[in-house]
Design a protein around this motif. Structure first.
Motif, PDB file in Angstrom:
ATOM      1  N   CYS A  87       0.853  -1.192   0.000  1.00 18.03           N
ATOM      2  CA  CYS A  87       0.000   0.000   0.000  1.00 18.03           C
ATOM      3  C   CYS A  87       0.889   1.241   0.000  1.00 18.03           C
ATOM      4  O   CYS A  87       1.805   1.353   0.822  1.00 18.03           O
ATOM      5  N   PRO A  88       0.666   2.203  -0.881  1.00 18.83           N
ATOM      6  CA  PRO A  88       1.491   3.413  -0.913  1.00 18.83           C
ATOM      7  C   PRO A  88       1.428   4.235   0.378  1.00 18.83           C
ATOM      8  O   PRO A  88       2.318   5.044   0.624  1.00 18.83           O
ATOM      9  N   ILE A  89       0.389   4.022   1.181  1.00 15.00           N
ATOM     10  CA  ILE A  89       0.255   4.786   2.425  1.00 15.00           C
ATOM     11  C   ILE A  89       0.969   4.094   3.577  1.00 15.00           C
ATOM     12  O   ILE A  89       1.826   4.680   4.244  1.00 15.00           O
ATOM     13  N   PRO A 136      -7.018  -4.675  -1.679  1.00 16.54           N
ATOM     14  CA  PRO A 136      -6.640  -3.589  -2.590  1.00 16.54           C
ATOM     15  C   PRO A 136      -7.837  -2.987  -3.317  1.00 16.54           C
ATOM     16  O   PRO A 136      -8.681  -3.711  -3.850  1.00 16.54           O
ATOM     17  N   VAL A 137      -7.897  -1.660  -3.326  1.00 16.97           N
ATOM     18  CA  VAL A 137      -8.967  -0.941  -4.027  1.00 16.97           C
ATOM     19  C   VAL A 137      -8.322   0.177  -4.837  1.00 16.97           C
ATOM     20  O   VAL A 137      -7.272   0.716  -4.469  1.00 16.97           O
ATOM     21  N   THR A 138      -8.972   0.529  -5.936  1.00 22.40           N
ATOM     22  CA  THR A 138      -8.425   1.535  -6.845  1.00 22.40           C
ATOM     23  C   THR A 138      -9.293   2.785  -6.825  1.00 22.40           C
ATOM     24  O   THR A 138     -10.523   2.707  -6.911  1.00 22.40           O
ATOM     25  N   LEU A 139      -8.627   3.943  -6.718  1.00 23.79           N
ATOM     26  CA  LEU A 139      -9.327   5.226  -6.767  1.00 23.79           C
ATOM     27  C   LEU A 139      -9.576   5.633  -8.215  1.00 23.79           C
ATOM     28  O   LEU A 139      -8.973   5.065  -9.146  1.00 23.79           O
ATOM     29  N   PRO A 140     -10.433   6.626  -8.451  1.00 24.09           N
ATOM     30  CA  PRO A 140     -10.636   7.122  -9.824  1.00 24.09           C
ATOM     31  C   PRO A 140      -9.344   7.646 -10.452  1.00 24.09           C
ATOM     32  O   PRO A 140      -9.265   7.761 -11.677  1.00 24.09           O
ATOM     33  N   THR A 141      -8.332   7.957  -9.631  1.00 23.66           N
ATOM     34  CA  THR A 141      -7.053   8.431 -10.171  1.00 23.66           C
ATOM     35  C   THR A 141      -6.210   7.293 -10.715  1.00 23.66           C
ATOM     36  O   THR A 141      -5.152   7.536 -11.304  1.00 23.66           O
ATOM     37  N   GLY A 142      -6.632   6.020 -10.508  1.00 28.92           N
ATOM     38  CA  GLY A 142      -5.912   4.877 -11.030  1.00 28.92           C
ATOM     39  C   GLY A 142      -4.909   4.270 -10.078  1.00 28.92           C
ATOM     40  O   GLY A 142      -4.270   3.269 -10.409  1.00 28.92           O
ATOM     41  N   ILE A 143      -4.735   4.843  -8.882  1.00 29.92           N
ATOM     42  CA  ILE A 143      -3.785   4.330  -7.903  1.00 29.92           C
ATOM     43  C   ILE A 143      -4.491   3.342  -6.970  1.00 29.92           C
ATOM     44  O   ILE A 143      -5.624   3.585  -6.534  1.00 29.92           O
ATOM     45  N   THR A 144      -3.824   2.246  -6.664  1.00 27.94           N
ATOM     46  CA  THR A 144      -4.385   1.204  -5.805  1.00 27.94           C
ATOM     47  C   THR A 144      -3.830   1.324  -4.390  1.00 27.94           C
ATOM     48  O   THR A 144      -2.619   1.487  -4.200  1.00 27.94           O
ATOM     49  N   TYR A 145      -4.720   1.224  -3.408  1.00 29.07           N
ATOM     50  CA  TYR A 145      -4.363   1.309  -1.986  1.00 29.07           C
ATOM     51  C   TYR A 145      -5.024   0.159  -1.231  1.00 29.07           C
ATOM     52  O   TYR A 145      -5.961  -0.474  -1.746  1.00 29.07           O
ATOM     53  N   ASP A 146      -4.557  -0.080  -0.018  1.00 27.26           N
ATOM     54  CA  ASP A 146      -5.282  -0.996   0.858  1.00 27.26           C
ATOM     55  C   ASP A 146      -6.517  -0.268   1.376  1.00 27.26           C
ATOM     56  O   ASP A 146      -6.432   0.919   1.759  1.00 27.26           O
ATOM     57  N   ARG A 147      -7.666  -0.935   1.384  1.00 28.10           N
ATOM     58  CA  ARG A 147      -8.928  -0.259   1.694  1.00 28.10           C
ATOM     59  C   ARG A 147      -8.876   0.446   3.055  1.00 28.10           C
ATOM     60  O   ARG A 147      -9.288   1.608   3.175  1.00 28.10           O
ATOM     61  N   ALA A 184      -8.942  15.303   0.789  1.00 25.13           N
ATOM     62  CA  ALA A 184      -9.791  15.264  -0.405  1.00 25.13           C
ATOM     63  C   ALA A 184      -8.992  15.059  -1.674  1.00 25.13           C
ATOM     64  O   ALA A 184      -9.467  15.363  -2.767  1.00 25.13           O
ATOM     65  N   SER A 185      -7.762  14.571  -1.554  1.00 21.55           N
ATOM     66  CA  SER A 185      -6.939  14.361  -2.741  1.00 21.55           C
ATOM     67  C   SER A 185      -6.277  12.994  -2.675  1.00 21.55           C
ATOM     68  O   SER A 185      -6.143  12.399  -1.604  1.00 21.55           O
ATOM     69  N   CYS A 186      -5.857  12.496  -3.820  1.00 15.87           N
ATOM     70  CA  CYS A 186      -5.158  11.216  -3.892  1.00 15.87           C
ATOM     71  C   CYS A 186      -3.776  11.376  -3.268  1.00 15.87           C
ATOM     72  O   CYS A 186      -3.041  12.307  -3.614  1.00 15.87           O
ATOM     73  N   THR A 227      -1.035  11.010  -6.402  1.00 13.40           N
ATOM     74  CA  THR A 227      -1.109  11.951  -7.529  1.00 13.40           C
ATOM     75  C   THR A 227      -1.503  13.362  -7.107  1.00 13.40           C
ATOM     76  O   THR A 227      -1.335  14.305  -7.894  1.00 13.40           O
ATOM     77  N   LYS A 228      -2.061  13.519  -5.883  1.00 12.47           N
ATOM     78  CA  LYS A 228      -2.533  14.812  -5.370  1.00 12.47           C
ATOM     79  C   LYS A 228      -3.731  15.342  -6.145  1.00 12.47           C
ATOM     80  O   LYS A 228      -4.137  16.497  -5.958  1.00 12.47           O
TER      81      LYS A 228
END
Length: 446
Positions: A38-40, A48-59, A71-73, A76-77
Motif C-alpha cells: 500500500c502506498p500509504i 486492494p482498491v483503486t481510486l478514480p485516479t488509477g492508484i491502488t491502496y489498501d482499503r 480530499a486528494s489522492c 497523484t494529489k
C-alpha cells in the motif's frame, strides 16, 4: 524494501506438515514486491482498491485517509471529489496476484490473505430499508425476516458496514418493524422475526426522533422485556443493549415505565452475562433513576429488589474500569435516599470497598466513591458514626489526605474536606489498618 515475517508461525506450520525445511530458510527475509504494498502504509495489501485516479491502496488505509478530511489522492494529489462522492473499486487482479505470491512463499511463513468481502454500499442500505418498510406495511413477516437478516449480516462483517448501515437509517426502519410486528404478534407467532430485529438493533441505533419514539413505545418495550426475561443469553444481551438506547431518549424518560423492567434489569446484575451486557444494564439503571420523573419510585423498587448488595458484591472482584465507574454511579444515586443508605450500612464490605476504589480506578470512580462515603458519613450519629469509624479503619483518612495532595474537582474536594473534619474527631481513638496505598501519589513539598 523487505518485510520480515515471523519465524514462529513458519516453525509451527513446518512442524505440522513435517516438511524438511533448511534452517537457513527461516532466517531469510521475504522481499515483498512493491506493487503489492500500500502506498500509504507500505504494508502488504489485504483488500486492494483503486481510486478514480488509477492508484491502488489498501482499503483500510485509504478509508482512514479520507475520513481524516483529505480530499486528494495521496500519490497523484488529484482531487477526489467533494464529500467522498466516488467509489473504491476492488482490484481483483492485484488481490489474486498477492494471494498467489503468498501461497508461493508459504514455506517461509507467509500466510495467504483471505478474500475480502465487498463492503455494503449506501444505496444497498437505502433499498433494504425501503423494502423492510414495505414488507412490514403489508404484514409480510417472511420477507421482512430475510431483509433484517441481511442487515444483521452486514453490520457483523465490519465496523465500516455498521457505520454505513446506521447512517442509512436502518435503525429507524428496524424500530418501525419492531413496533408493527410486536403489536400484531399473538401467541408468539412472530417471535423469530422480533428476535432477529432486536439482534440487528443491538448493532444499529435509530438516528431520528421518530425512530427513538417507536423504539420506546409500550409495544416495543414489551417485546424487549420478553427477550430480557428469556433464557437465551444472546437474546438477553441484545435486548438490554436495545433497552439502554430506548431509555436514553428524552421522550421515554417522561413516560411511566413498563411493568417488570426493574426486575429484569436486576436479574441482569444478579446473573451477569458479560461486561457488555452489564455496562448496558448499569447505563439503563442510571438513566431510569436520574432522568425520569418517576426516579424516586424506580429507586424504591430497585432497593426492594436488593440492588445495593448486588452492586457491592459486583465491586469485589471487578477489574473493568468502565463497569466499575457505572456501578459506583448507580450506587451513588441509590444512596441519595435514607433507604438506600440503610441498605449500604447493612453490608459489611461497603466501607472497605469504597475506600479501596479511591485512586485505584479512575478520576470518575474516585469522585463517585467519595460522594457515596460523604452520604454515608455526613452525620455523627447512629449508622453514620459506625460507617465513619469503618472508613477510618479501612484507611480512609490517609486516602483523603492523599486525594487533597493529588488534586480533584471542586465538588469532590469539598466532600473530602468535610470527611476529614469528621474523621479527625475519631482517628486517634480508632486503630487504622493498612490502606494498601504507599503514598506514591503525594506531591513533594520541595
Amino acid at each position: 524494501m523487505v518485510l520480515p515475517w515471523g519465524r514462529r508461525g513458519a516453525g509451527r506450520r513446518a512442524g505440522k506438515s513435517k516438511a524438511r525445511i533448511d534452517a537457513a530458510s527461516l532466517d531469510t527475509e521475504v522481499a515483498v514486491p512493491m506493487p503489492f504494498r500500500c502506498p500509504i502504509s507500505l504494508d502488504l495489501m489485504k483488500d486492494p482498491v483503486t481510486l478514480p485516479t488509477g492508484i491502488t491502496y489498501d482499503r483500510s488505509s485509504i478509508e482512514r485517509w479520507i475520513e481524516a478530511g483529505n480530499a486528494s489522492c495521496p500519490v497523484t494529489k488529484q482531487p477526489l471529489g467533494g464529500g467522498g462522492g466516488f467509489d473504491l473499486i476492488p482490484n481483483h487482479a492485484i488481490r489474486k496476484m498477492i494471494q498467489s505470491w503468498c501461497v508461493e512463499n508459504s514455506s517461509l511463513g507467509v500466510e495467504r490473505i483471505p478474500t475480502p468481502r465487498i463492503p455494503v454500499a449506501p444505496y444497498e442500505v437505502s433499498e433494504a430499508c425501503k423494502r423492510i418498510g414495505a414488507a412490514a406495511s403489508r404484514g409480510d413477516a417472511r420477507r421482512c425476516y430475510e431483509l433484517v437478516g441481511k442487515i444483521r449480516s452486514w453490520v457483523k462483517e465490519s465496523e465500516r458496514n455498521r457505520r454505513c448501515v446506521t447512517e442509512g437509517g436502518a435503525g429507524d426502519a428496524l424500530s418501525a418493524a419492531l413496533e408493527l410486528f410486536g403489536s400484531a404478534s399473538t401467541e408468539g407467532q412472530h417471535d423469530g422475526l422480533l428476535e432477529v430485529i432486536v439482534s440487528a438493533l443491538a448493532h444499529v441505533r435509530p438516528v431520528s426522533e421518530e425512530g427513538l419514539a417507536r423504539l420506546g413505545s409500550a409495544t416495543s418495550l414489551h417485546c424487549i422485556l420478553g427477550f430480557l426475561n428469556c433464557d437465551d443469553l444472546s437474546a438477553r444481551q441484545n435486548a438490554v443493549l436495545v433497552l439502554k438506547e430506548a431509555i436514553s431518549s428524552d421522550r421515554i424518560r417522561h413516560r411511566a415505565p413498563v411493568e417488570g423492567i426493574e426486575e429484569a434489569l436486576v436479574r441482569m446484575i444478579r446473573e451477569p452475562i458479560g461486561p457488555t451486557a452489564t455496562n448496558a444494564t448499569l447505563v439503563a439503571l442510571f438513566n431510569m433513576i436520574s432522568h425520569s420523573p418517576n426516579g424516586d419510585k424506580t429507586r424504591s423498587k430497585l432497593l426492594q429488589l436488593g440492588l445495593v448488595p448486588l452492586l457491592i458484591n459486583l465491586l469485589l472482584d471487578l477489574s473493568d474500569k468502565g463497569v466499575c465507574e457505572r456501578v459506583l454511579g448507580v450506587l451513588d444515586l441509590l444512596c441519595e435516599s435514607r433507604e438506600g443508605r440503610d441498605e449500604a450500612f447493612g453490608h459489611a464490605l461497603t466501607m472497605p470497598i469504597l475506600v479501596k476504589k479511591i485512586l485505584r480506578v479512575s478520576n470518575l470512580a474516585t469522585d463517585f466513591a467519595v460522594a457515596i462515603l460523604w452520604k454515608l458519613c455526613k452525620n455523627e450519629e447512629g449508622n453514620e458514626r459506625r460507617a465513619l469509624i469503618e472508613a477510618i479503619q479501612a484507611g480512609g483518612f490517609q486516602k483523603m489526605l492523599v486525594l487533597l495532595q493529588v488534586g480533584c474537582g471542586e465538588g469532590t474536594k469539598e466532600n473530602v474536606r468535610e470527611l476529614l473534619k469528621l474523621m479527625n474527631l475519631h482517628k486517634d481513638r480508632v486503630d487504622c489498618v493498612d490502606s494498601s496505598l504507599d503514598f506514591k501519589y503525594l506531591k513533594r513539598s520541595y
